[in-house]
Structures are given as structure tokens and as C-alpha cells.
Write an enzyme that holds these catalytic residues in place. Structure first.
Site, PDB file in Angstrom:
ATOM      1  CG  HIS A  82      -1.753   1.252   1.309  1.00  0.00           C
ATOM      2  ND1 HIS A  82      -2.909   1.405   0.577  1.00  0.00           N
ATOM      3  CD2 HIS A  82      -1.580   2.404   1.988  1.00  0.00           C
ATOM      4  CE1 HIS A  82      -3.416   2.599   0.831  1.00  0.00           C
ATOM      5  NE2 HIS A  82      -2.630   3.223   1.672  1.00  0.00           N
ATOM      6  CG  ASP A 161     -11.981   4.409   6.816  1.00  0.00           C
ATOM      7  OD1 ASP A 161     -11.422   5.214   7.582  1.00  0.00           O
ATOM      8  OD2 ASP A 161     -11.746   4.358   5.599  1.00  0.00           O
ATOM      9  NE  ARG A 168     -10.028  11.260  10.370  1.00  0.00           N
ATOM     10  CZ  ARG A 168      -9.228  10.473   9.634  1.00  0.00           C
ATOM     11  NH1 ARG A 168      -9.664   9.321   9.178  1.00  0.00           N
ATOM     12  NH2 ARG A 168      -8.006  10.842   9.379  1.00  0.00           N
ATOM     13  CB  SER A 183      -8.439   5.781   8.200  1.00  0.00           C
ATOM     14  OG  SER A 183      -8.863   5.905   6.873  1.00  0.00           O
ATOM     15  CE  LYS A 187      -9.098   3.304   3.925  1.00  0.00           C
ATOM     16  NZ  LYS A 187      -9.324   4.723   3.618  1.00  0.00           N
TER      17      LYS A 187
HETATM   18  N1  URA Z   1      -6.125   8.091   3.664  1.00  0.00           N
HETATM   19  C1  URA Z   1      -7.028   7.295   4.278  1.00  0.00           C
HETATM   20  O1  URA Z   1      -7.417   6.276   3.729  1.00  0.00           O
HETATM   21  N2  URA Z   1      -7.477   7.633   5.501  1.00  0.00           N
HETATM   22  C2  URA Z   1      -7.078   8.738   6.132  1.00  0.00           C
HETATM   23  O2  URA Z   1      -7.505   8.986   7.232  1.00  0.00           O
HETATM   24  C3  URA Z   1      -6.141   9.578   5.484  1.00  0.00           C
HETATM   25  C4  URA Z   1      -5.696   9.220   4.251  1.00  0.00           C
END
Ligand code: URA
Ligand code: CA
Length: 433
Positions: A82, A161, A168, A183, A187
């Protein structure tokens, strides 16, 4: 439990239990806890932070808010990679076939691009016929047969999320390391890999502009992964300029083919070899990073990596003849030089502005429903440290109708040219494991 008490607890700097975090995330997902209370809670986290246990518990709660992918039917240790987002970051296109060529199974879930960053799916779709719309069963079957496959993002992955990130975004609480780390990791964990290699970008074009912040984010994500039973390591890499020379979908496919041929740009090649070595070690295909690197270099030299790319493309209905004939990929009708207005050394290139310039040409999306032009993009002919004469091209636009004037201006604005010699930037700043 009452949400107001939990907000007060976090405001006062105390740590939540697992039950409390589950209560908040469940309540938020199902709508029994309103946005305004979760906003206040996120702001309390922003100021008070979270312990390692809280971060792991938050990540796990978000993973379980939606579907998770079960990759247990795939043999071997599945490794995911990632990147925290960059410009012209072609690494996934290269790494999937490259590490598959040494026997590491890559089961990759990818997304589309938005704004100044490109998405792996868009790049792959520049290959005629290539499709990521495959079923989970086909996906698993392809990884077992060919060691690599890419599938589009499932709609119902970590919905908590998605909802929290949206909140946010409008409450000035994005920039909190525990929240970002949970976050991203939620994923990755939901997508099912056994091991995860993170490429955390640092510099002007990155989400984290300061090295110390990038290191802290990497440490936070590695700890969450390891805490939740997934082997995780991270590389901190430079994003003070775009990676490689190409930005744009078909252009990046060409760049990936060059790199798999052993003729890619030095920075892109080096980063792929380093990320790939970590993937090889985590997947137990190599005992050391050096051994992993040797295997990858051999796969490039022998042509095995390129062959693997063809197999991977064909398996997802793509036209693999583009690998030997990249000139048949979508091509823009015009090539336009962007010329330096003064002589000197390139001192900096604001990467996200280059990404925006590519978007203006049509390579990226302004909004989620924009239609993109796979052929267009930008080729950087000068990078940091290079000398350029006034009137010489610093970049070449591959353009159709849209955006030429604005893109030219953005590129000129994002290049800083100085009289003094400039050193090439460091590519890899640190390794966190
Ligand atoms: N990318 C994400 O997937 N989550 C975040 O909180 C910030 C950047
Ligand atoms: Ca690139």
C-alpha cells in the site's frame, strides 16, 4: 454506555476499552450515535491521541463494520502493498507481476484515482480489454493459477471508515496520526492479506510533508498491523518530486513495461526492488532483503517478470500484445514541449501540482464521475539535480483537446530552477519494521 461520557473520557486524556470503541463504531455505523457527537470525539482524539491498544481496537471495529475478503483459499502467504499516495506512482503495475514471478501471491484490491493522484485500476484499463470486474471466486482462482490478480474495490469495505473519514474531512480532524493509521490499516486488513508492505511517502507531494510525521505514521501503521496478527513493514520514500518520468494512465503502463524490461527510470526501479524485497521476505520467499533483491533482479533479467505481466493481463481479458508493442496503447494526438524559461539546475518540482496538471489534461478526475482520457499525461524530461538550458523542454505534454494552456502554466510554476548545483534527493529515508 452513554456517548457523552465517552467523549468526556477522551477529552480528559483517558484511554478507551475495546468495548467502548466497539460501542462508538457500532453506534455510528447504525446511526444511533449522531455526527455531532462523533465530531467532538474525533476532535478529542486529535488533541489527546490514542494508545496502541486503542488504535488496534479502532482498526478492528472498522474492519468489522463491513465485508471482509477471505483469501484463505489462496495457497501461500498473501502479501499486499500500500502506498500512502503519490504522483505518477507506477509501483503496483510493476510489483504485481514482478513479485508474482518469484512465487509471491499478490491478491490486490485497487481503487480509481481522484484529484492529483492516479488509481491503479485506471492505469490497468489503459490496456485494451483489461477488466477488474471479476467475481471473488475468479479472483482467488486467478491468484492460485498465476500468482497475481487485481480486483476492484468492494462497495461495502469498511463503511464505518468511509463515514468517519467524510466527517473528519469537514471537521478539521483528518490530520491525526491515530485516525489516519487506523483508517488506512482497516482497509488493508479487510482486504484480507496476511502481510502488508507500506510505502509511506514524504515530501512536498505527499500527504505527510515532514519526515518526522511520515515516520510516526509508518510506526503507527506497522504497530497496528503486527498487533492484529499481520506481518507489516514500511518504507519511507521520497515524494518531493513525482516518481519515474511518466504521469498518466497509458504512459505509466509504458513506463511499467520499460521497468519490467530492465530499462525503467532509476528511482522507480530502485523503489520497486526495495518494496519487492520486503514483500519477498514477508512471504518467506527470501531469508534476507538482499536475497529477495537478487531474485527480483534475476526475474527482470531473465524476462520472467515481463512474461508474468503478459499472463496477468491475458487472464483479465486484456490485450497482452501491448507488452511487446507499447506503441499500440492509447496515444494522445499532440506532444507539446514545456520549455524552461531560464537556464540552471532543477531544485524542486512540486509533485502534487504536476499531478493536477495531468488531471487538467484529462488524465485524472476532478470529481468522482469525471470521464478520464487514458492517453494523455505528462513526461518529465528534467528532474531534481538536472541541468536545463533556457528554451530546452523540462516536460512534454501528451495532450488531446483539454487543458494545454493551464497544464503548461502549472508545470512551469512547479519547477524551481537555480544557479547553484543541486543534489538528487534521497529516495529511501527509512525502513520501519
Ligand atoms: N487516507 C485514508 O485512507 N485515511 C485517512 O484517514 C487519510 C488518508
Ligand atoms: Ca511514473
Amino acid at each position: 454506555m452513554r456517548m457523552v461520557d465517552l467523549i468526556e473520557k477522551k477529552r480528559n486524556g483517558l484511554a478507551h476499552t475495546k468495548e467502548e470503541i466497539d460501542f462508538i463504531i457500532n453506534g455510528y455505523s447504525t446511526g444511533t450515535i449522531p455526527d455531532y457527537q462523533v465530531s467532538a470525539w474525533a476532535m478529542a482524539i486529535y488533541f489527546q491521541g490514542m494508545t496502541q491498544d486503542e488504535r488496534a481496537n479502532l482498526t478492528e471495529a472498522m474492519v468489522h463494520s463491513g465485508d471482509t475478503i477471505d483469501l484463505s483459499a489462496i495457497e501461500g502467504i498473501k502479501v499486499d502493498k500500500h502506498s500512502t499516495g503519490g504522483v505518477g506512482d507506477t509501483t503496483t503495475l510493476i510489483l504485481a507481476p514482478l513479485v508474482a514471478a518469484i512465487g509471491v501471491p499478490v491478491a490486490k484490491m485497487s481503487g480509481r484515482g481522484l484529484g492529483h493522484t492516479g488509481g491503479t485500476i485506471d492505469k490497468l484499463e489503459a490496456i485494451p480489454g483489461f477488466s477488474v470486474e471479476i467475481t471473488n471466486d475468479t479472483f482467488i482462482d486467478l491468484v492460485n493459477r498465476n500468482k497475481a490478480a487485481v480486483i476492484g474495490q468492494t462497495q461495502n469495505l469498511t463503511p464505518a471508515d468511509k463515514k468517519l473519514y467524510g466527517l473528519r474531512d469537514v471537521t478539521a480532524t483528518v490530520n491525526s496520526i491515530p485516525l489516519i493509521a487506523s483508517s488506512i490499516m482497516s482497509k488493508k486488513l479487510a482486504a484480507g492479506a496476511d502481510a502488508i508492505v507500506l510505502d509511506v511517502k514524504t515530501g512536498a507531494g505527499a500527504f505527510m510533508k515532514e519526515l518526522d510525521d511520515s515516520k510516526e505514521l509508518a510506526r503507527a501503521m506497522v504497530d497496528i498491523g503486527n498487533n492484529l496478527g499481520r506481518r507489516t513493514s514500511a518504507i519511507i520514500s521520497d515524494m518531493s518530486q513525482p516518481l519515474g518520468r511518466m504521469i498518466g494512465n497509458a504512459l505509466e503502463v509504458k513506463e511499467a513495461i520499460d521497468t519490467l524490461n530492465g530499462r525503467g527510470p532509476e528511482d522507480l526501479t530502485e523503489l520497486c526492488l526495495q518494496l519487492g524485497s520486503h514483500m519477498a521476505v514477508l512471504a518467506e520467499k527470501a531469508a534476507t532483503l538482499d536475497e529477495g533483491r537478487k531474485l527480483l533482479e534475476e526475474a527482470i533479467q531473465s524476462g520472467k517478470a515481463l512474461e508474468q505481466f503478459k499472463v496477468f493481463i491475458e487472464a483479465q481479458n486484456g490485450d497482452a500484445s501491448v507488452v511487446d508493442h507499447p506503441e499500440t496503447l492509447p496515444t494522445a494526438s499532440n506532444k507539446i514541449d514545456v520549455k524552461a524559461t531560464k537556464s540552471g539546475y532543477v531544485a524542486s518540482i512540486v509533485a502534487d501540482q504536476i499531478g493536477t496538471a495531468a488531471m487538467l489534461l484529462g488524465a485524472g478526475r476532478q470529481t468522482t464521475d469525471s470521464v478520464i482520457d487514458l492517453a494523455v499525461g505528462i513526461e518529465l524530461t528534467k528532474k531534481i539535480g538536472d541541468y536545463v538550458e533556457a528554451g530546452e523542454p523540462i516536460a512534454i505534454l501528451h495532450a488531446n483537446e483539454a487543458g494545454v494552456e493551464e497544464a503548461t502554466k502549472k508545470i512551469l510554476d512547479s519547477y524551481e530552477i537555480t544557479d547553484e548545483k543541486v543534489k538528487e534527493p534521497t529516495l529511501i529515508y527509512d525502513i520501519i519494521q
